[in-house]
Write a protein that holds these residues in place. Structure first.
Motif, PDB file in Angstrom:
ATOM      1  N   SER A  92      11.767   4.430 -14.443  1.00 62.00           N
ATOM      2  CA  SER A  92      11.964   3.280 -13.542  1.00 62.00           C
ATOM      3  C   SER A  92      11.915   3.741 -12.089  1.00 62.00           C
ATOM      4  CB  SER A  92      13.327   2.636 -13.807  1.00 62.00           C
ATOM      5  OG  SER A  92      14.362   3.548 -13.461  1.00 62.00           O
ATOM      6  N   ARG A  93      11.702   2.788 -11.193  1.00 58.49           N
ATOM      7  CA  ARG A  93      11.790   3.098  -9.770  1.00 58.49           C
ATOM      8  C   ARG A  93      13.180   3.617  -9.423  1.00 58.49           C
ATOM      9  NH1 ARG A  93       9.237  -2.461  -7.635  1.00 58.49           N
ATOM     10  NH2 ARG A  93       7.031  -1.929  -7.790  1.00 58.49           N
ATOM     11  N   SER A  94      14.207   3.018 -10.037  1.00 59.63           N
ATOM     12  CA  SER A  94      15.576   3.435  -9.721  1.00 59.63           C
ATOM     13  C   SER A  94      15.775   4.918  -9.991  1.00 59.63           C
ATOM     14  CB  SER A  94      16.591   2.626 -10.543  1.00 59.63           C
ATOM     15  OG  SER A  94      16.625   1.298 -10.104  1.00 59.63           O
ATOM     16  N   ALA A  95      15.256   5.393 -11.129  1.00 61.58           N
ATOM     17  CA  ALA A  95      15.427   6.812 -11.478  1.00 61.58           C
ATOM     18  C   ALA A  95      14.712   7.700 -10.463  1.00 61.58           C
ATOM     19  CB  ALA A  95      14.906   7.076 -12.884  1.00 61.58           C
ATOM     20  N   ALA A  96      13.521   7.281 -10.034  1.00 64.81           N
ATOM     21  CA  ALA A  96      12.765   8.080  -9.060  1.00 64.81           C
ATOM     22  C   ALA A  96      13.460   8.086  -7.705  1.00 64.81           C
ATOM     23  CB  ALA A  96      11.345   7.525  -8.931  1.00 64.81           C
ATOM     24  N   ILE A  97      13.939   6.928  -7.288  1.00 63.72           N
ATOM     25  CA  ILE A  97      14.605   6.839  -5.987  1.00 63.72           C
ATOM     26  C   ILE A  97      15.916   7.627  -5.996  1.00 63.72           C
ATOM     27  CG2 ILE A  97      15.782   5.219  -4.417  1.00 63.72           C
ATOM     28  CD1 ILE A  97      13.487   3.222  -5.112  1.00 63.72           C
ATOM     29  N   ARG A  98      16.594   7.615  -7.141  1.00 68.51           N
ATOM     30  CA  ARG A  98      17.831   8.407  -7.288  1.00 68.51           C
ATOM     31  C   ARG A  98      17.544   9.892  -7.019  1.00 68.51           C
ATOM     32  NH1 ARG A  98      19.112   6.683 -12.381  1.00 68.51           N
ATOM     33  NH2 ARG A  98      19.979   4.772 -11.505  1.00 68.51           N
ATOM     34  N   ASP A  99      16.450  10.412  -7.616  1.00 70.98           N
ATOM     35  CA  ASP A  99      16.096  11.825  -7.401  1.00 70.98           C
ATOM     36  C   ASP A  99      15.710  12.090  -5.954  1.00 70.98           C
ATOM     37  OD1 ASP A  99      16.671  12.558  -9.947  1.00 70.98           O
ATOM     38  OD2 ASP A  99      14.618  13.114 -10.513  1.00 70.98           O
ATOM     39  N   ASP A 135       0.819  -1.218   0.000  1.00 74.54           N
ATOM     40  CA  ASP A 135       0.000   0.000   0.000  1.00 74.54           C
ATOM     41  C   ASP A 135       0.858   1.276   0.000  1.00 74.54           C
ATOM     42  OD1 ASP A 135       0.886  -0.076   2.576  1.00 74.54           O
ATOM     43  OD2 ASP A 135      -1.097  -0.053   3.510  1.00 74.54           O
ATOM     44  N   LEU A 136       2.155   1.128   0.143  1.00 76.29           N
ATOM     45  CA  LEU A 136       3.055   2.265  -0.028  1.00 76.29           C
ATOM     46  C   LEU A 136       3.641   2.263  -1.443  1.00 76.29           C
ATOM     47  CD1 LEU A 136       4.245   4.629   1.588  1.00 76.29           C
ATOM     48  CD2 LEU A 136       6.109   3.119   2.274  1.00 76.29           C
ATOM     49  N   LEU A 137       3.963   1.069  -1.913  1.00 75.90           N
ATOM     50  CA  LEU A 137       4.626   0.956  -3.216  1.00 75.90           C
ATOM     51  C   LEU A 137       3.675   1.243  -4.378  1.00 75.90           C
ATOM     52  CD1 LEU A 137       7.326   0.366  -4.486  1.00 75.90           C
ATOM     53  CD2 LEU A 137       6.731  -2.071  -4.515  1.00 75.90           C
ATOM     54  N   ALA A 138       2.417   0.778  -4.283  1.00 76.78           N
ATOM     55  CA  ALA A 138       1.489   0.949  -5.404  1.00 76.78           C
ATOM     56  C   ALA A 138       1.247   2.427  -5.723  1.00 76.78           C
ATOM     57  CB  ALA A 138       0.174   0.214  -5.114  1.00 76.78           C
ATOM     58  N   PRO A 139       0.906   3.260  -4.731  1.00 76.36           N
ATOM     59  CA  PRO A 139       0.722   4.685  -5.063  1.00 76.36           C
ATOM     60  C   PRO A 139       2.025   5.364  -5.503  1.00 76.36           C
ATOM     61  CG  PRO A 139       0.381   4.320  -2.701  1.00 76.36           C
ATOM     62  CD  PRO A 139       0.517   2.977  -3.335  1.00 76.36           C
ATOM     63  N   PHE A 140       3.150   4.879  -4.980  1.00 71.49           N
ATOM     64  CA  PHE A 140       4.444   5.427  -5.418  1.00 71.49           C
ATOM     65  C   PHE A 140       4.655   5.128  -6.902  1.00 71.49           C
ATOM     66  CE2 PHE A 140       9.134   4.970  -5.916  1.00 71.49           C
ATOM     67  CZ  PHE A 140       9.489   6.286  -5.638  1.00 71.49           C
ATOM     68  N   ASP A 141       4.386   3.888  -7.297  1.00 74.84           N
ATOM     69  CA  ASP A 141       4.540   3.520  -8.714  1.00 74.84           C
ATOM     70  C   ASP A 141       3.605   4.342  -9.601  1.00 74.84           C
ATOM     71  OD1 ASP A 141       6.569   1.704  -8.349  1.00 74.84           O
ATOM     72  OD2 ASP A 141       5.240  -0.052  -8.268  1.00 74.84           O
ATOM     73  N   ARG A 142       2.363   4.529  -9.149  1.00 80.40           N
ATOM     74  CA  ARG A 142       1.419   5.343  -9.930  1.00 80.40           C
ATOM     75  C   ARG A 142       1.958   6.766 -10.070  1.00 80.40           C
ATOM     76  NH1 ARG A 142      -2.597   2.712  -7.231  1.00 80.40           N
ATOM     77  NH2 ARG A 142      -2.838   4.357  -5.669  1.00 80.40           N
ATOM     78  N   SER A 143       2.416   7.316  -8.952  1.00 73.13           N
ATOM     79  CA  SER A 143       2.889   8.701  -8.946  1.00 73.13           C
ATOM     80  C   SER A 143       4.091   8.890  -9.873  1.00 73.13           C
ATOM     81  CB  SER A 143       3.257   9.110  -7.521  1.00 73.13           C
ATOM     82  OG  SER A 143       3.837  10.387  -7.511  1.00 73.13           O
ATOM     83  N   ILE A 144       5.071   8.000  -9.776  1.00 73.90           N
ATOM     84  CA  ILE A 144       6.269   8.188 -10.615  1.00 73.90           C
ATOM     85  C   ILE A 144       5.949   7.903 -12.076  1.00 73.90           C
ATOM     86  CG2 ILE A 144       7.862   7.765  -8.698  1.00 73.90           C
ATOM     87  CD1 ILE A 144       8.454   5.015  -9.830  1.00 73.90           C
ATOM     88  N   GLY A 145       4.928   7.048 -12.312  1.00 73.69           N
ATOM     89  CA  GLY A 145       4.472   6.824 -13.694  1.00 73.69           C
ATOM     90  C   GLY A 145       3.882   8.095 -14.271  1.00 73.69           C
ATOM     91  N   GLU A 146       3.048   8.774 -13.461  1.00 73.69           N
ATOM     92  CA  GLU A 146       2.441  10.033 -13.917  1.00 73.69           C
ATOM     93  C   GLU A 146       3.503  11.101 -14.156  1.00 73.69           C
ATOM     94  OE1 GLU A 146      -1.603   9.226 -11.299  1.00 73.69           O
ATOM     95  OE2 GLU A 146      -0.341  10.965 -10.807  1.00 73.69           O
ATOM     96  N   LEU A 147       4.546  11.084 -13.349  1.00 75.53           N
ATOM     97  CA  LEU A 147       5.616  12.076 -13.498  1.00 75.53           C
ATOM     98  C   LEU A 147       6.553  11.745 -14.653  1.00 75.53           C
ATOM     99  CD1 LEU A 147       6.456  12.618  -9.731  1.00 75.53           C
ATOM    100  CD2 LEU A 147       5.440  14.297 -11.268  1.00 75.53           C
ATOM    101  N   GLY A 148       6.443  10.526 -15.190  1.00 73.61           N
ATOM    102  CA  GLY A 148       7.234  10.162 -16.351  1.00 73.61           C
ATOM    103  C   GLY A 148       8.571   9.510 -16.053  1.00 73.61           C
ATOM    104  N   TYR A 149       8.748   9.070 -14.819  1.00 74.30           N
ATOM    105  CA  TYR A 149      10.005   8.368 -14.524  1.00 74.30           C
ATOM    106  C   TYR A 149      10.032   7.035 -15.268  1.00 74.30           C
ATOM    107  CZ  TYR A 149      11.573  11.517 -10.846  1.00 74.30           C
ATOM    108  OH  TYR A 149      12.035  12.599 -10.157  1.00 74.30           O
TER     109      TYR A 149
END
Ligand code: NI
Length: 152
Positions: free
Chosen positions: A35-42, A19-33
């Protein structure tokens, strides 16, 4: 499989609740990342810059935006005097005459984050300054991309 050193990649596992990862994935998808790695790097860069900005002596860059009424008595002179007093931190300015009354000024600042906030607070607290905001930015260790944060 850990490797270390500038620019080399290291893999690590992270355990997170769905329930933490799913909204995170949705959010970074909307932002255009891509991969998760790219989002976590930022996120990590933002964290390091935030820490540098709040722990003192690390060199930061800042932009301070001011909107003020230049008809307020002696305000223009006080703003200029203060900028000269803090000249080692104020590296550039842009001035725009918005209308008959109001001016917009953007200052580019350089120095330790806490010092830049001091300079910004002095300018923002002058009577006649209607609005303003300091944004601190810097180059995070371990990467060349910049991340910014609002300081006010
Ligand atoms: Ni003006």
């Amino acid at each position: 499989m850990s490797r270390s050193g500038d620019g080399e990649l290291q893999r690590f596992g992270v355990s997170l609740e769905t329930d933490l990862l799913a909204p995170f994935d949705r959010s970074i998808g909307e932002l255009g990342y891509p991969s998760r790695s790219a989002a976590i790097r930022d996120l990590i860069r933002a964290h390091l810059i935030e820490r540098d900005a709040t722990t003192g002596e690390a060199q930061m860059l800042g932009t301070l935006t001011l909107v003020y009424d230049h008809h307020k008595r002696a305000l223009s002179e006080r703003l200029i005097d203060l900028q000269h007093d803090h000249h080692e931190r104020v590296i550039s300015t842009l001035h725009v005459h918005l209308d008959e009354h109001f001016c917009l000024e953007v200052l580019v600042l350089k120095g330790p984050g806490v010092r830049l906030r001091e300079t910004a607070d002095r300018l923002l607290s002058l009577e006649g300054v209607e609005h303003g905001q300091l944004t601190l930015t810097g180059v995070a260790k371990g990467g060349s991309r910049c991340t910014s944060r609002r300081a006010r």
